[in-house]
Scaffold this motif. Structure first.
Motif, PDB file in Angstrom:
ATOM      1  N   ARG A 163     -45.183 -14.344 -53.776  1.00  0.00           N
ATOM      2  CA  ARG A 163     -46.465 -13.632 -53.665  1.00  0.00           C
ATOM      3  C   ARG A 163     -47.331 -14.247 -52.576  1.00  0.00           C
ATOM      4  N   TRP A 164     -47.390 -15.580 -52.541  1.00  0.00           N
ATOM      5  CA  TRP A 164     -48.216 -16.236 -51.528  1.00  0.00           C
ATOM      6  C   TRP A 164     -47.684 -15.999 -50.118  1.00  0.00           C
ATOM      7  N   MET A 165     -46.366 -15.878 -49.976  1.00  0.00           N
ATOM      8  CA  MET A 165     -45.796 -15.594 -48.661  1.00  0.00           C
ATOM      9  C   MET A 165     -45.849 -14.113 -48.320  1.00  0.00           C
ATOM     10  N   ASP A 166     -46.244 -13.289 -49.290  1.00  0.00           N
ATOM     11  CA  ASP A 166     -46.423 -11.846 -49.114  1.00  0.00           C
ATOM     12  C   ASP A 166     -45.141 -11.162 -48.658  1.00  0.00           C
ATOM     13  N   VAL A 167     -44.050 -11.561 -49.278  1.00  0.00           N
ATOM     14  CA  VAL A 167     -42.759 -10.921 -49.018  1.00  0.00           C
ATOM     15  C   VAL A 167     -42.054 -10.711 -50.360  1.00  0.00           C
ATOM     16  N   ALA A 168     -41.124  -9.791 -50.380  1.00  0.00           N
ATOM     17  CA  ALA A 168     -40.313  -9.594 -51.579  1.00  0.00           C
ATOM     18  C   ALA A 168     -39.360 -10.771 -51.743  1.00  0.00           C
ATOM     19  N   PRO A 169     -39.020 -11.144 -52.966  1.00  0.00           N
ATOM     20  CA  PRO A 169     -38.073 -12.251 -53.160  1.00  0.00           C
ATOM     21  C   PRO A 169     -36.781 -12.068 -52.379  1.00  0.00           C
ATOM     22  N   GLY A 170     -36.292 -10.838 -52.265  1.00  0.00           N
ATOM     23  CA  GLY A 170     -35.053 -10.581 -51.552  1.00  0.00           C
ATOM     24  C   GLY A 170     -35.157 -10.748 -50.047  1.00  0.00           C
ATOM     25  N   GLN A 171     -36.378 -11.016 -49.556  1.00  0.00           N
ATOM     26  CA  GLN A 171     -36.582 -11.271 -48.128  1.00  0.00           C
ATOM     27  C   GLN A 171     -36.743 -12.761 -47.833  1.00  0.00           C
ATOM     28  N   ILE A 172     -36.499 -13.589 -48.836  1.00  0.00           N
ATOM     29  CA  ILE A 172     -36.605 -15.045 -48.683  1.00  0.00           C
ATOM     30  C   ILE A 172     -35.213 -15.649 -48.784  1.00  0.00           C
ATOM     31  N   LEU A 173     -34.913 -16.562 -47.878  1.00  0.00           N
ATOM     32  CA  LEU A 173     -33.696 -17.366 -47.983  1.00  0.00           C
ATOM     33  C   LEU A 173     -34.105 -18.762 -48.420  1.00  0.00           C
ATOM     34  N   MET A 174     -33.770 -19.127 -49.655  1.00  0.00           N
ATOM     35  CA  MET A 174     -34.045 -20.455 -50.184  1.00  0.00           C
ATOM     36  C   MET A 174     -32.935 -21.392 -49.733  1.00  0.00           C
ATOM     37  N   VAL A 175     -33.319 -22.497 -49.089  1.00  0.00           N
ATOM     38  CA  VAL A 175     -32.360 -23.445 -48.522  1.00  0.00           C
ATOM     39  C   VAL A 175     -32.461 -24.762 -49.287  1.00  0.00           C
ATOM     40  N   ALA A 176     -31.342 -25.211 -49.845  1.00  0.00           N
ATOM     41  CA  ALA A 176     -31.358 -26.441 -50.632  1.00  0.00           C
ATOM     42  C   ALA A 176     -29.956 -27.005 -50.734  1.00  0.00           C
ATOM     43  N   CYS A 177     -29.880 -28.241 -51.207  1.00  0.00           N
ATOM     44  CA  CYS A 177     -28.585 -28.870 -51.474  1.00  0.00           C
ATOM     45  C   CYS A 177     -28.351 -29.016 -52.971  1.00  0.00           C
ATOM     46  N   HIS A 178     -29.222 -28.387 -53.779  1.00  0.00           N
ATOM     47  CA  HIS A 178     -29.165 -28.523 -55.237  1.00  0.00           C
ATOM     48  C   HIS A 178     -28.920 -27.167 -55.881  1.00  0.00           C
ATOM     49  N   ASN A 179     -27.859 -27.074 -56.672  1.00  0.00           N
ATOM     50  CA  ASN A 179     -27.561 -25.804 -57.333  1.00  0.00           C
ATOM     51  C   ASN A 179     -28.643 -25.386 -58.312  1.00  0.00           C
ATOM     52  N   PHE A 180     -29.280 -26.329 -59.005  1.00  0.00           N
ATOM     53  CA  PHE A 180     -30.270 -25.932 -60.015  1.00  0.00           C
ATOM     54  C   PHE A 180     -31.413 -25.163 -59.357  1.00  0.00           C
ATOM     55  N   HIS A 212     -22.546 -23.214 -55.769  1.00  0.00           N
ATOM     56  CA  HIS A 212     -22.233 -22.097 -56.655  1.00  0.00           C
ATOM     57  C   HIS A 212     -21.642 -20.966 -55.822  1.00  0.00           C
ATOM     58  N   PRO A 213     -20.635 -20.298 -56.323  1.00  0.00           N
ATOM     59  CA  PRO A 213     -19.980 -19.246 -55.521  1.00  0.00           C
ATOM     60  C   PRO A 213     -20.883 -18.065 -55.192  1.00  0.00           C
ATOM     61  N   ASP A 214     -22.003 -17.922 -55.873  1.00  0.00           N
ATOM     62  CA  ASP A 214     -22.897 -16.803 -55.594  1.00  0.00           C
ATOM     63  C   ASP A 214     -23.879 -17.084 -54.458  1.00  0.00           C
ATOM     64  N   CYS A 215     -23.823 -18.271 -53.879  1.00  0.00           N
ATOM     65  CA  CYS A 215     -24.699 -18.556 -52.741  1.00  0.00           C
ATOM     66  C   CYS A 215     -24.402 -17.600 -51.591  1.00  0.00           C
ATOM     67  N   THR A 216     -25.448 -17.151 -50.927  1.00  0.00           N
ATOM     68  CA  THR A 216     -25.289 -16.242 -49.800  1.00  0.00           C
ATOM     69  C   THR A 216     -24.649 -16.937 -48.608  1.00  0.00           C
ATOM     70  N   VAL A 217     -25.057 -18.175 -48.379  1.00  0.00           N
ATOM     71  CA  VAL A 217     -24.612 -18.963 -47.228  1.00  0.00           C
ATOM     72  C   VAL A 217     -24.259 -20.360 -47.716  1.00  0.00           C
ATOM     73  N   VAL A 218     -23.171 -20.918 -47.191  1.00  0.00           N
ATOM     74  CA  VAL A 218     -22.801 -22.312 -47.457  1.00  0.00           C
ATOM     75  C   VAL A 218     -22.466 -22.945 -46.111  1.00  0.00           C
ATOM     76  N   VAL A 219     -23.161 -24.052 -45.781  1.00  0.00           N
ATOM     77  CA  VAL A 219     -22.927 -24.730 -44.507  1.00  0.00           C
ATOM     78  C   VAL A 219     -22.898 -26.238 -44.727  1.00  0.00           C
ATOM     79  N   ASN A 220     -22.315 -26.934 -43.765  1.00  0.00           N
ATOM     80  CA  ASN A 220     -22.222 -28.395 -43.854  1.00  0.00           C
ATOM     81  C   ASN A 220     -23.441 -29.099 -43.295  1.00  0.00           C
ATOM     82  N   ASP A 221     -24.200 -28.432 -42.423  1.00  0.00           N
ATOM     83  CA  ASP A 221     -25.361 -29.086 -41.823  1.00  0.00           C
ATOM     84  C   ASP A 221     -26.348 -28.027 -41.341  1.00  0.00           C
ATOM     85  N   PHE A 222     -27.495 -28.500 -40.854  1.00  0.00           N
ATOM     86  CA  PHE A 222     -28.549 -27.568 -40.467  1.00  0.00           C
ATOM     87  C   PHE A 222     -28.258 -26.879 -39.137  1.00  0.00           C
ATOM     88  N   SER A 223     -27.525 -27.523 -38.267  1.00  0.00           N
ATOM     89  CA  SER A 223     -27.127 -26.866 -37.027  1.00  0.00           C
ATOM     90  C   SER A 223     -26.276 -25.635 -37.332  1.00  0.00           C
TER      91      SER A 223
END
Length: 231
Positions: A163-180, A212-223
């Motif tokens: 809500r604060w970013m004023d976008v739909a959740p489906g328009q956000i890519l959450m980037v993390a190294c933690h499955n939880f 988790h296999p449902d992740c949209t993207v899986v990468v080894n590094d930020f590059s």
């Protein structure tokens, strides 16, 4: 994907907390002539801190306060009662002097030219400000769970951030190294990117290293993440 914002977990994903805190414990030990497995002590400290903050709703404290309060129990468990109040303060303050992972800064610049980049974190705002200035990290915004009053993986945290970013959740890519974190974000409609951080917990390795296999993207590094997103 119609991604309009990149939201980054910050502690662990962006910041190398283990190296900085382990060094602080080791320096305090050296002053007193004591030796321990400082990697194990550091990870115990991290686990104790996370246990006190993860999933909390409207707590009367933030993660900075947790870092201060749990250290006494950690030192007691490891027979380190010799550490003085000054030692404990020095260890606590080490959180404000953490280094970012070496691959992050350059990738952040690339990503920011393409999309807004937001630190979405359980760390307190003051700490994110300090470590961002130290590492030259220029976020478009910082959203701390302390500002929302709900800590990941509470759904309210992800819903309010969107809500604060004023976008739909489906328009956000959450980037993390933690499955939880990513699992909870995905349950709220976010897309998710798992970035491997094999050294996050030092030599022991992370407790949950497999995406988790449902992740949209899986990468080894930020590059690789920047390349995947065409940045």
């Amino acid at each position: 994907m119609n991604i309009k914002v990149l939201a980054f977990d910050t502690g662990g994903t962006v910041l190398d907390w283990h190296s900085g805190i382990c060094k602080a414990f080791a320096l305090a030990g050296k002053r007193h002539g004591v030796e321990r497995d400082w990697h194990a002590v550091t990870n115990d400290y991290r686990r104790a801190s996370m246990a006190e903050i993860v999933g909390k709703l409207e707590p009367a404290f933030n993660m900075d306060a947790v870092h201060r309060t749990v250290i006494d129990g950690v030192l007691s468990r490891h027979g380190l009662e010799v550490f003085t109040p000054q030692d404990r303060t020095q260890i606590h303050q080490a959180w404000y002097g953490l280094d970012a992972w070496p691959d992050f800064s350059a990738a952040l610049g690339r990503l920011k030219r393409k999309l807004p980049v937001v630190s979405f974190t359980m760390l307190p705002l003051a700490m994110v400000m300090a470590v961002s200035r130290r590492n030259g990290l220029e976020w478009d915004a910082v959203i701390s769970c302390e500002m929302i009053g709900a800590y990941k993986p509470q759904p309210l945290a992800y819903e309010q951030a969107a809500r604060w970013m004023d976008v739909a959740p489906g328009q956000i890519l959450m980037v993390a190294c933690h499955n939880f974190d990513l699992n909870a974000a995905r349950a709220c409609g976010y897309h998710t990117a798992f970035v491997r951080r094999p050294l996050e917990w030092g030599p022991a390795g992370p407790p949950d290293p497999h995406p988790h296999p449902d992740c949209t993207v899986v990468v080894n590094d930020f590059s690789a993440l920047a390349q995947h997103l065409g940045a």
